[in-house]
Design an enzyme around this catalytic site. Structure first.
Site, PDB file in Angstrom:
ATOM      1  N   CYS A 403       0.795  -1.226   0.000  1.00  0.00           N
ATOM      2  CA  CYS A 403       0.000   0.000   0.000  1.00  0.00           C
ATOM      3  C   CYS A 403       0.839   1.293   0.000  1.00  0.00           C
ATOM      4  O   CYS A 403       0.495   2.217  -0.745  1.00  0.00           O
ATOM      5  CB  CYS A 403      -1.046   0.014   1.104  1.00  0.00           C
ATOM      6  SG  CYS A 403      -0.594  -0.796   2.626  1.00  0.00           S
ATOM      7  N   ARG A 432       7.589 -10.937   4.794  1.00  0.00           N
ATOM      8  CA  ARG A 432       7.266 -10.845   6.218  1.00  0.00           C
ATOM      9  C   ARG A 432       8.056 -11.907   6.949  1.00  0.00           C
ATOM     10  O   ARG A 432       8.050 -13.066   6.548  1.00  0.00           O
ATOM     11  CB  ARG A 432       5.759 -11.058   6.429  1.00  0.00           C
ATOM     12  CG  ARG A 432       4.954 -10.000   5.735  1.00  0.00           C
ATOM     13  CD  ARG A 432       3.462 -10.241   5.830  1.00  0.00           C
ATOM     14  NE  ARG A 432       2.762  -9.228   5.057  1.00  0.00           N
ATOM     15  CZ  ARG A 432       1.450  -9.168   4.928  1.00  0.00           C
ATOM     16  NH1 ARG A 432       0.682 -10.057   5.515  1.00  0.00           N
ATOM     17  NH2 ARG A 432       0.891  -8.219   4.204  1.00  0.00           N
ATOM     18  N   GLN A 450       0.917 -10.787  -3.651  1.00  0.00           N
ATOM     19  CA  GLN A 450      -0.521 -10.554  -3.504  1.00  0.00           C
ATOM     20  C   GLN A 450      -1.085 -10.032  -4.815  1.00  0.00           C
ATOM     21  O   GLN A 450      -0.411  -9.270  -5.510  1.00  0.00           O
ATOM     22  CB  GLN A 450      -0.762  -9.503  -2.415  1.00  0.00           C
ATOM     23  CG  GLN A 450      -0.220  -9.893  -1.063  1.00  0.00           C
ATOM     24  CD  GLN A 450      -0.298  -8.750  -0.068  1.00  0.00           C
ATOM     25  OE1 GLN A 450       0.006  -7.620  -0.397  1.00  0.00           O
ATOM     26  NE2 GLN A 450      -0.711  -9.057   1.149  1.00  0.00           N
ATOM     27  N   ASP A 452      -2.789  -7.623  -5.481  1.00  0.00           N
ATOM     28  CA  ASP A 452      -3.145  -6.469  -4.670  1.00  0.00           C
ATOM     29  C   ASP A 452      -3.684  -5.327  -5.529  1.00  0.00           C
ATOM     30  O   ASP A 452      -3.360  -5.212  -6.711  1.00  0.00           O
ATOM     31  CB  ASP A 452      -1.886  -5.994  -3.940  1.00  0.00           C
ATOM     32  CG  ASP A 452      -2.206  -5.359  -2.589  1.00  0.00           C
ATOM     33  OD1 ASP A 452      -3.401  -5.184  -2.291  1.00  0.00           O
ATOM     34  OD2 ASP A 452      -1.253  -5.047  -1.859  1.00  0.00           O
ATOM     35  N   HIS A 454      -5.236  -1.001  -4.754  1.00  0.00           N
ATOM     36  CA  HIS A 454      -5.691   0.014  -3.818  1.00  0.00           C
ATOM     37  C   HIS A 454      -6.576   0.985  -4.553  1.00  0.00           C
ATOM     38  O   HIS A 454      -6.197   1.494  -5.608  1.00  0.00           O
ATOM     39  CB  HIS A 454      -4.490   0.695  -3.160  1.00  0.00           C
ATOM     40  CG  HIS A 454      -3.710  -0.266  -2.322  1.00  0.00           C
ATOM     41  ND1 HIS A 454      -2.664  -1.013  -2.814  1.00  0.00           N
ATOM     42  CD2 HIS A 454      -3.889  -0.664  -1.041  1.00  0.00           C
ATOM     43  CE1 HIS A 454      -2.210  -1.813  -1.868  1.00  0.00           C
ATOM     44  NE2 HIS A 454      -2.930  -1.633  -0.789  1.00  0.00           N
ATOM     45  N   LYS A 536     -11.929  -5.055   7.849  1.00  0.00           N
ATOM     46  CA  LYS A 536     -11.899  -5.731   6.556  1.00  0.00           C
ATOM     47  C   LYS A 536     -12.927  -6.839   6.489  1.00  0.00           C
ATOM     48  O   LYS A 536     -13.503  -7.231   7.501  1.00  0.00           O
ATOM     49  CB  LYS A 536     -10.506  -6.288   6.287  1.00  0.00           C
ATOM     50  CG  LYS A 536      -9.920  -7.073   7.441  1.00  0.00           C
ATOM     51  CD  LYS A 536      -8.440  -7.401   7.210  1.00  0.00           C
ATOM     52  CE  LYS A 536      -7.900  -8.236   8.339  1.00  0.00           C
ATOM     53  NZ  LYS A 536      -7.064  -9.343   7.944  1.00  0.00           N
ATOM     54  N   HIS A 582      -8.273  -1.395   0.358  1.00  0.00           N
ATOM     55  CA  HIS A 582      -7.216  -2.364   0.038  1.00  0.00           C
ATOM     56  C   HIS A 582      -7.937  -3.663  -0.284  1.00  0.00           C
ATOM     57  O   HIS A 582      -8.822  -4.057   0.475  1.00  0.00           O
ATOM     58  CB  HIS A 582      -6.296  -2.647   1.226  1.00  0.00           C
ATOM     59  CG  HIS A 582      -5.730  -1.439   1.918  1.00  0.00           C
ATOM     60  ND1 HIS A 582      -4.385  -1.276   2.120  1.00  0.00           N
ATOM     61  CD2 HIS A 582      -6.315  -0.351   2.487  1.00  0.00           C
ATOM     62  CE1 HIS A 582      -4.162  -0.149   2.799  1.00  0.00           C
ATOM     63  NE2 HIS A 582      -5.321   0.433   3.028  1.00  0.00           N
TER      64      HIS A 582
END
Length: 713
Positions: A403, A432, A450, A452, A454, A536, A582
RNA sequence: GCCACCGUAGCUCAAUUGGCAGAGCAGCGGUUUUGUAAACCGCAGGUUGCGGGUUCGAGUCCCGCCGGUGGCUCCA
């Protein structure tokens, strides 16, 4: 008199004080014989319970019912605890509830139980079951019960009793009252007698913290399962065994999809060619959806400056689960240490440790010496000053999330309300440093990608955007045939890990709950499951051994736009703050692939299969024609392999089938003569001779519709 | 990170109370030219996860580490 209403609507009149067990023969002889417990006015109770209220609704719980199984397993936990206490009298019992698929009992015992002990425990349990002793409940006033427990000296039971509600505490003796048999503080209910537990098995032993608190001592948690009959146990164990065969950690490497390597690092996945094709195919599917849904692609790097994550809040809130920062210089490393010290130190003025660390750094750096440390200023100012010093040579962080990068893309140009919503998408790889005990397979890794994106939008657009994201998450699960999932509205709890104002959180949680309510899907609330920046909606799916994992996620965030001071110009020609969404429909591609491998047991539908067809020659005589077929398939964009080795056709078919290749094209002299192919499916069906064009058209149709089935004959 | 279990050839597994590390499949080389889930013969493959210790002798017993697994805790 008591009026007892049965599920079929019939009503029986019995004398007050009659027990359920005494009443049941009047209902049905089989019910009287087999019932394990009863539900009175919705509450599950022992059959020994006496009826006193003038009006009750009564339902006998038969062994086949889930509610009864729970009672039976709770009773089995008692039997196991008694067995363990008999074998190791120094055992202190803690807590033993039924759980999904069985039960456990937490114990405190100096001897570490091993699987070798299970047979002894089971033998002892078998004795207790064979003795068919009754479960007898007795109650004591709280004070007397507490006195008794203190005398017995088990701190865990005293703790349980203190937590229990009510004026009386109940105990269950595994035997007649006052028989001196084993007993346990317990709310119940239980089956009538130990003999009713048809089959028990001790499954495994594991560590568990007392009260689930990692700062407390570790207990031993002994897991077991129980059923009304041995046959049901056998069926369950066979199911478990069968499910294990689809474990992606086993079949993934077998199918050549991925590898892991201690030399590379724990939780870092090596995608082999077949796995890479699977991933790329999934990604292509997602890209198609993104295009359809108005997303714009972006690319961003895998690392960023520490200050980016200081601003976002990722660093240092999640310091322990990030790879350590990379520093350009020792000075930066020390200044960062100072920053962390200041952050957690005194709000009004610097702590002595802080001042000392600064002095230590300043000795090496005259410019800092000259600048001096603003020890008397408020913490915000000290932090600001340190960040200034760091600006020239800050460290870098392997990114834990995408993000911040996407936010900086949004912030890279002036935005008008006419541009919104801006939807920036990337297959973003994040790192991570997950705890060593957590990493495993594809489901919990240390490097992952991901799907992903945004979304930056106005408050008015938020509901539609969230709904669109939920729709996409559901759609991808639907396309995969993943129908067994749970949806969780993940809200914050009282914890201190969250950033932002209460007002922001209230708005965000209201938006999330609205979307859930309006979606028409079933969902539940998970308190404390929110991200640190916002609530979420998570899509949870089980793996082959029953563990539930979060795949897709849709998150609402008022906080990061604030922290990054994002803005757009509204129709009123004034600056406004956008809201962020997100979202990642697959979640982590690694985890999704792990679940997918297990879902299909490696037998992917044609559109996803890494290799869609294998052209196999019967003998060398047909090799030329086979190569021709192979090339035609390639040209039709079919992922195809050629096996023209010297093996026999049976062996080639076996090899391709074990790799779960959807189609084997058997090519012999007959096919060569006719200019056709002979099609066999991986599930052993021989579809027979078929024209090449016809075969390719059939494949193309399946792929285009992302069919989950291979066609029949 | 915590508790426990496991680790023998690429894979699946053997190896008596501590007593010469073995087999099948896969691989490689031949022979075979084959019709729908395993052709035949041969060869090669190992510091028994790594490092220490006990012992005349360790795959086997002890200690430490690494890796995997099951839970617990964590999971942005």
């Amino acid at each position: 008199m008591v009026s007892v209403r049965l599920p079929d609507g019939k009503t029986l009149e019995v004398a007050a004080g009659t027990s359920v067990a005494e009443l049941l023969p009047r209902v049905h002889s089989r019910v009287a014989r087999d019932a394990l417990a009863a539900r009175i006015n919705g509450r599950v109770v022992d059959l020994a319970t006496r009826l006193n209220d003038p009006q009750v609704e009564l339902e006998a719980l038969m062994p086949s019912e889930a509610g009864a199984l729970e009672v039976l397993r709770h009773s089995a936990a008692h039997v196991m605890a008694e067995a363990i206490c008999a074998l190791w009298p120094q055992t202190r019992l803690v807590y033993g509830p039924p759980v999904e698929n069985g039960f456990y009992y937490d114990i405190d015992l100096d001897h570490s139980l091993t699987p070798d002990d299970f047979a002894r425990i089971e033998a002892k349990m078998a004795e207790i079951v064979a003795a068919d002793r009754p479960f007898t409940r007795y109650e004591m006033p709280r004070s007397a019960a507490m006195e008794k427990l203190r005398r017995e000296g088990n701190i865990y039971k005293i703790d349980n009793a203190e937590r229990a509600e009510g004026d009386t505490l109940s105990f269950y003796v595994t035997g007649a009252a006052d028989s001196g048999c084993w007993e346990d503080l317990c709310r119940g209910p239980h089956v009538p007698s130990t003999g009713r537990i048809g089959a028990i098995k001790v499954m495994q032993v594991a560590g568990a913290y007392w009260h689930g608190d990692a700062s407390k001592q570790m207990l031993q948690r002994v897991y077991g399962t129980a059923f009304a009959t041995k046959k049901e146990l056998a069926v369950y164990l066979a199911q478990v065994e069968e499910a294990r065969k689809r474990d992606h950690r086993k079949i993934g490497p077998e199918l050549g999809l991925f590898a892991t390597d201690p030399m590379v690092g724990t939780g870092l996945i090596l995608w082999k060619p077949r796995g890479a094709v699977l991933r790329l195919t999934l990604e292509a599917f997602i890209r198609e959806e993104l295009l359809r849904r108005g997303y714009q692609p972006v690319f961003t790097p895998h690392i960023g400056k520490l200050d980016l994550y200081r601003t976002s809040g990722h660093f240092p809130y999640y310091k322990d689960s990030q790879y350590p920062p990379l520093y350009e210089s020792d000075r930066a490393r020390l200044l960062n240490a100072l920053w962390e010290l200041a952050r957690t130190g005194g709000a009004a003025g610097a702590t002595p440790a802080e001042v000392e660390l600064f002095a230590q750094i300043a000795r090496q750096h005259p410019d800092l010496q000259a600048a001096g440390y603003p020890a008397d200023l408020p913490v915000e100012e000290r932090l600001r000053r340190i960040r200034q010093w760091l600006a020239a040579e800050d460290g870098y962080l392997l990114r834990p999330m995408n993000c911040p990068h996407h936010i900086r893309i949004y912030g890279s140009e002036a935005r008008s309300y006419r541009d919104l919503p801006v939807r920036l998408a990337e297959f973003g790889t994040v790192y991570r440093f997950e705890q060593s005990g957590e990493v495993g397979g594809l489901t919990r890794v240390r490097g992952m990608t991901q799907d992903d994106a945004h979304i930056f939008c106005t408050a008015d657009q938020l509901a539609d955007e969230l709904a669109g994201c939920v729709d996409m998450a559901k759609h991808v699960l639907d396309v995969m045939g993943l129908t067994q999932y749970r949806v969780r509205a993940s809200l914050r709890d009282e914890g201190d890990k969250y950033v932002g104002s209460t007002e922001n959180w209230q708005k965000a949680e209201a938006a999330i709950l609205d979307v859930c309510r309006n979606s028409g899907m079933e969902w539940f609330i998970g308190r404390g499951e929110a991200a640190f920046y916002g609530p979420k909606i998570d899509f949870l799916v089980k793996d082959c051994i029953g563990r539930e994992w979060q795949l897709g996620t849709v998150q609402c965030d008022y906080n990061l736009p604030e922290r990054f001071e994002l803005r757009y110009i509204g129709a009123d020609n004034r600056e406004h703050r956008p809201v962020m969404v997100h979202r990642a429909p697959l979640g982590s591609i690694e985890r999704f692939c792990g679940i997918l491998i297990e879902h299909f047991a490696g037998a992917f539908p044609l559109w996803l299969a890494p290799v869609q067809a294998c052209v196999c020659t019967v003998s060398e005589k047909s090799a030329d024609y086979a190569r021709q077929v192979f090339r035609l398939c390639q040209q039709a964009n079919l992922r195809v392999e050629l096996d023209d080795s010297g093996e026999r056709i049976g062996s080639k078919i076996r090899t391709a089938t074990l790799l779960k290749t959807p189609y084997v094209l058997v090519i012999g002299e007959q096919e060569a003569a006719e200019g056709r192919v002979n099609v066999r499916t991986r599930d052993g069906r021989q579809l027979g001779s078929c024209g090449i064009a016809e075969f390719l058209a059939g494949c193309a149709a399946q792929i285009a519709t992302r069919s989950l089935e291979l066609p029949g004959a």
